[in-house]
Design an enzyme around this catalytic site. Structure first.
Site, mmCIF file in Angstrom:
data_model
loop_
_atom_site.group_PDB
_atom_site.id
_atom_site.type_symbol
_atom_site.label_atom_id
_atom_site.label_comp_id
_atom_site.label_asym_id
_atom_site.label_seq_id
_atom_site.Cartn_x
_atom_site.Cartn_y
_atom_site.Cartn_z
ATOM 1 N N THR A 171 -19.647 -52.628 -14.088
ATOM 2 C CA THR A 171 -20.695 -51.923 -13.352
ATOM 3 C C THR A 171 -20.040 -50.636 -12.882
ATOM 4 O OG1 THR A 171 -20.095 -52.966 -11.259
ATOM 5 C CG2 THR A 171 -21.797 -54.078 -12.544
ATOM 6 N N SER A 293 -10.442 -34.777 -38.356
ATOM 7 C CA SER A 293 -10.474 -33.420 -37.831
ATOM 8 C C SER A 293 -9.799 -32.502 -38.825
ATOM 9 C CB SER A 293 -9.743 -33.373 -36.486
ATOM 10 O OG SER A 293 -9.272 -32.063 -36.234
ATOM 11 N N LYS A 299 -6.652 -37.611 -35.895
ATOM 12 C CA LYS A 299 -7.938 -37.951 -35.306
ATOM 13 C C LYS A 299 -8.813 -38.810 -36.193
ATOM 14 C CE LYS A 299 -9.861 -35.396 -32.372
ATOM 15 N NZ LYS A 299 -10.358 -35.586 -31.019
ATOM 16 N N GLU A 306 -21.809 -40.494 -32.044
ATOM 17 C CA GLU A 306 -22.158 -39.330 -31.230
ATOM 18 C C GLU A 306 -23.517 -38.768 -31.631
ATOM 19 O OE1 GLU A 306 -18.350 -36.771 -30.490
ATOM 20 O OE2 GLU A 306 -18.091 -37.884 -32.338
#
Ligand code: ARG
Length: 474
Positions: A171, A293, A299, A306
């Site tokens: 939470t 990348s 990466k 996304e």
């Protein structure tokens, strides 16, 4: 300017500067008028629905004795040829005919001659577009339900494999209590289940045929609206002709459902993004759903997640756009309503892509169970279990137990222990009634296993829900 308020048959004689509605006009529209008016660029996506509507309408007109059998046969034959042209990509979509309705009719007239002009009897583009768009949205709802089901199945399979895999429940994005990964995934399965139900509900409500409302007032011809409604898979005809041509609730409702669904998707997408950071390291996605990348060789970026997260914007934008178009519009049809389609089409394209990409990612992702289990036990996540033990075993009021547990957490933090490793002497300094037995509830496994209440995170509860959903999704 392009009012279709007459029930009289139009003759498609456009070309040479003549539009289909040009009878009372002596000048051609300005180029800009055409540029702002034209919709064929996007409403061509209604071609299939437009043809289906025309077929049902022509058949009904013949049964009602409004057109002859010969004319109907010619019309049906022409529509079949147009259908084939649309399927093989040879149909000429022409801006000079403005929209899909007049493009089809103009083509029909080229193919079959004057009989084409009888098709528009007892019909207007106002009920025609209301029908076509409604059928498109109805189909989109059905497709979306299927896509949601596919995503749910992917979640169900992962949840079943990980019904007992520990992870921290959060939470405020702070570790709260241990849960299982399967339980967490099943939370999304519930959301997507409600989404599917929303589309199903909307579909029931929109399943009335506006065809036969004509321009706005109904028709003076002896049309049979039940017949066309039935032929087109509707439950019944709409009951008010004005409402029939003015209503776009069906699209708003579908977009609202789509927006909620996209919001759910964005939350799962966001969690994937978080889980994939090296800092969390909870799940891995394969190369199939990640990108590299161009500058940083190490990466592995969760681009698909996304983009799903971002696509929610398109859904909400489409809903907002249509809501603003409809707001304050006087009855009945206004050309504003032509702006209902492009955003709706794009919104459902975005939703479809998002649902499919998410189903792919869910099937693809592999949790790092060790890391998640370690995180599940960190952050004093079993503090509530300690408080509950004090209530259960020592009969303390919960508020007092809560306070005592807080003190234990503070002490453990100070000394660099977890709750499960804090020496008993430390615990007993806080309350002499604490015994060795308390350690039995301080592990994340024990914590999770104890949460047996209906819908709780105990693996047997999670499995019970998986079983229930298996039946629903079968
Ligand atoms: N292309 C129009 C639309 O999408 C069709 C209806 C036109 N009706 C009219 N009376 N001009 O709304």
């Amino acid at each position: 300017m392009t009012d279709d308020s007459s029930d009289a048959p139009r003759t498609a004689k456009a070309g040479k500067g003549q539009t289909m509605w040009g009878g009372r006009f002596s000048e051609k529209p300005a180029e800009l008028m055409q540029a702002i008016n034209v919709s064929i660029g996007f409403d061509r996506r209604l071609a299939v629905q437009d043809l289906a509507g025309s077929r049902a309408h022509a058949a009904m007109l013949r049964k009602a004795g409004v057109i002859s059998s010969d004319d109907e046969a010619a019309i049906q034959d022409g529509l079949s040829r147009i259908e084939a042209e649309i399927a093989d990509g040879s149909f000429p979509y022409r801006e000079e005919f403005e929209d899909i309705h007049m493009n089809v009719e103009a083509r029909l007239s080229e193919l079959i001659g004057p009989a084409a002009g009888r098709l528009h009897t007892a019909r207007s583009r106002n009920d025609q577009v209301a029908l076509d768009f409604r059928m498109w949205v109805r189909e989109a709802c059905g497709r979306t339900i299927d896509q949601l089901r596919a995503l749910q199945r992917a979640l169900l399979a992962k949840a079943e494999a990980h019904a007992a895999t520990l992870m921290p429940g959060f939470t405020h994005l702070q570790p709260a209590q241990p849960v299982t990964f399967g339980h967490h995934l099943m939370a999304y399965l519930e959301m997507f289940g409600r989404d599917a139900a929303r589309f199903a509900d909307a579909r029931v409500r929109m399943n009335e045929s506006p065809l036969g409302a004509a321009a706005l007032a109904g028709s003076s011809f002896p049309i049979d609206r039940d017949d066309t409604a039935r032929a087109l898979g509707f439950e019944r005809p709409t009951a008010n002709s004005l409402d029939s041509v003015a209503d776009r609730d069906f699209a708003l409702e579908a977009l609202a459902a789509g927006t909620i669904s996209a919001i759910h998707l964005s939350r799962l997408a966001e969690e994937l993004v978080i889980w994939m950071t090296p800092q969390f390291g909870f799940v891995r996605l394969s190369d199939a759903f990640t990108t590299g990348s161009s500058i940083m060789p190490q990466k592995k970026n969760p681009d698909a997640a996304e983009l799903v997260r971002a696509k929610a914007g398109r859904l909400l934008a489409a809903f907002t756009q249509l809501a603003v178009v409809m707001k304050g519009l006087p009855l009945t049809y206004s050309k504003d309503m032509q702006e209902d389609k492009a955003a709706t089409f794009e919104a459902f394209d975005a939703l479809e892509l998002s649902l499919k990409a998410m189903a792919g990612m869910v099937a693809d992702m592999e949790p790092n169970a060790e890391r998640m289990a370690a995180a599940a036990g960190a952050g004093f996540s079993t503090a509530t279990d300690l408080a509950d033990w004090l209530v259960r075993e020592l009969g303390l009021p919960f508020r007092e137990a809560h306070h005592l547990t807080g003190a234990a957490v503070k002490r453990a933090e100070l000394l660099g222990f977890d709750l499960a490793t804090l020496p008993l002497s430390e615990l007993q300094a806080l309350h002499p009634g604490l015994t060795e037995a308390v350690y039995g509830v301080l592990t994340p496994e024990a914590s999770v296993a104890s949460r047996r209440s209906y819908g709780g995170t105990a693996p047997d509860q999670v499995r019970a829900q998986i079983k229930r959903w298996k039946e629903i999704l079968r």
